[in-house]
Design a protein around this motif. Structure first.
Motif, short mmCIF file in Angstrom:
data_model
loop_
_atom_site.label_atom_id
_atom_site.label_comp_id
_atom_site.label_asym_id
_atom_site.label_seq_id
_atom_site.Cartn_x
_atom_site.Cartn_y
_atom_site.Cartn_z
N HIS A 157 82.64 -0.69 58.85
CA HIS A 157 83.65 -1.42 58.08
C HIS A 157 83.08 -2.45 57.12
O HIS A 157 83.74 -2.79 56.14
N CYS A 158 81.87 -2.95 57.37
CA CYS A 158 81.34 -4.06 56.58
C CYS A 158 80.04 -3.66 55.88
O CYS A 158 79.01 -3.49 56.54
N PRO A 159 80.05 -3.51 54.55
CA PRO A 159 78.81 -3.17 53.85
C PRO A 159 77.71 -4.21 54.06
O PRO A 159 76.53 -3.86 54.13
N TYR A 160 78.08 -5.48 54.17
CA TYR A 160 77.07 -6.51 54.35
C TYR A 160 76.46 -6.46 55.74
O TYR A 160 75.32 -6.91 55.95
N CYS A 161 77.21 -5.94 56.70
CA CYS A 161 76.68 -5.78 58.06
C CYS A 161 75.85 -4.51 58.21
O CYS A 161 74.88 -4.49 58.97
N HIS A 162 76.26 -3.43 57.53
CA HIS A 162 75.68 -2.11 57.81
C HIS A 162 75.17 -1.36 56.58
O HIS A 162 74.57 -0.30 56.72
N GLY A 163 75.43 -1.89 55.38
CA GLY A 163 75.07 -1.15 54.17
C GLY A 163 73.60 -0.84 54.05
O GLY A 163 73.20 0.27 53.66
N TRP A 164 72.75 -1.78 54.41
CA TRP A 164 71.30 -1.56 54.30
C TRP A 164 70.85 -0.39 55.18
O TRP A 164 69.99 0.39 54.78
N GLU A 165 71.44 -0.28 56.35
CA GLU A 165 71.03 0.77 57.29
C GLU A 165 71.43 2.16 56.82
O GLU A 165 70.85 3.15 57.27
N VAL A 166 72.41 2.27 55.94
CA VAL A 166 72.84 3.60 55.46
C VAL A 166 72.59 3.73 53.96
O VAL A 166 73.16 4.60 53.29
N ARG A 167 71.71 2.91 53.42
CA ARG A 167 71.42 2.94 51.99
C ARG A 167 70.89 4.31 51.56
O ARG A 167 70.20 4.99 52.31
#
Length: 340
Positions: A157-167
């Motif tokens: 739900h949160c790009p700032y929480c998880h975006g880096w991991e799925v970049r």
């Protein structure tokens, strides 16, 4: 010194300067600050943190990548180090205590003056001069088959929480709510392959133009289910039989505050139904603070921890004001007796 957790049945009638309900980042940081201020504190926790499905948390300086459960374990040990009593259990309700003595002039007065009675499930009762409610929220998820099973893993739900991991991976945004377009535009920062799966959402012409300019494709069609295989998300199946391959999808859940205790205390709310607080978490009812996700659905872990600290500072100042008032009353009474 290690943590000692008490059962929900062995604190009957005990009195505390503050009872903190909820042992997430907000509640534990409030307890830590109060314990260091030499206040007697109890923390009651039901053991259902919002971020339990997540393997790691991010955006927290010095704790980036730490498992959420590990942070809470350290936090409990630190609070206990300063004397906090930790109770595993549920708080059924909180009620203002009957005034034990007449209120003097000044001070906090009202319910904060007389304190509160905190009823735990199973019968034990704790008495508190002040209360911090840090019970968090639950995420109301769209009812799509296969979604809940992947929540916190590759349904995010949160790009700032998880975006880096799925970049740089194929990402999708589920069009299940009004924030989907903004979420898709934001996610383009992390991947060049982002699609908005429209589902029930009908983007306006202006929104479609913005999405196209940003390089985000719109895929029309109702979503039937999320397809997983070998413990991983594989794609999103549509009603026309197509499956859109995606390695992770983002969705905006409906935040539902766990605020029954605040509702029972008749704390004031805003037009959207969320409890209103000042900058320290103080509610409309004197003596009651609400911090973390129960009052702020956007608060990440680091923000919730900071809110807990702010509440701890303000609460201690409130207690000091009451302590001074009582000391003045005793001082005056003592002086009058000596002068007779």
């Amino acid at each position: 010194m290690g943590e000692t957790t008490r059962t929900a049945g062995n604190g009957e009638g005990e009195r505390y300067d503050a009872v903190v309900v909820g042992a997430g980042a907000a509640g534990l940081n409030a307890a830590l600050v109060l314990g260091r201020a030499r206040r007697r504190v109890a923390v009651v926790d039901a053991g259902e943190p919002r971020n339990a499905p997540a393997a790691h948390m991010h955006g927290y300086l010095s704790r980036d990548g730490m498992p959420p459960a590990a942070l809470l374990a350290v936090g409990r040990e630190e609070a206990a180090r300063y004397g906090a009593d930790l109770f595993d259990g549920w708080v059924e309700h909180i009620e203002p205590a009957e005034p034990a003595e007449p209120s003097g002039s000044g001070g906090s007065g009202g319910a904060g003056r007389s304190g509160f009675v905190v009823h735990l499930a199973g019968g034990p009762v704790l008495h508190a001069r002040r209360v911090v409610v840090a019970t968090g929220l639950r995420d109301g998820l769209p009812e799509l088959p296969g979604l809940a099973e992947r929540w916190g893993r590759d349904v995010l739900h949160c790009p700032y929480c998880h975006g880096w991991e799925v970049r740089d991976r194929p990402l999708g945004v589920l069009g299940t709510g009004p924030r989907a377009v903004d979420q898709a535009l934001l996610l383009r920062q992390w991947s060049a392959d982002v699609v908005l799966l429209a589902h029930t959402l009908v983007p306006t012409d202006a929104e479609r133009e913005r999405l196209a300019a940003r390089g985000v494709r719109v895929v029309e069609g109702r979503i039937v289910r999320l397809v997983s295989d070998d413990g991983r998300l594989r794609g999103v199946e549509l009603a026309d039989g197509r499956t859109v391959p995606r390695e992770a999808v983002f969705v905006s859940p409906q935040p539902v505050p766990r605020d029954a205790l605040l509702l029972g205390l008749d704390c004031a709310r805003d037009a959207d139904g969320w409890v209103t607080t000042d900058r320290t978490g103080r509610t409309s009812l004197p003596g009651v603070w609400a911090v973390g996700n129960v009052a702020d659905p956007r608060a990440q872990v680091v923000i919730a921890a900071g809110a807990g600290a702010a509440a701890g500072f303000a609460l201690d100042h409130d207690l000091v004001a009451e302590d001074v008032d009582r000391a003045v009353e005793r001082y005056r009474a003592s002086g009058a007796a000596l002068s007779v």
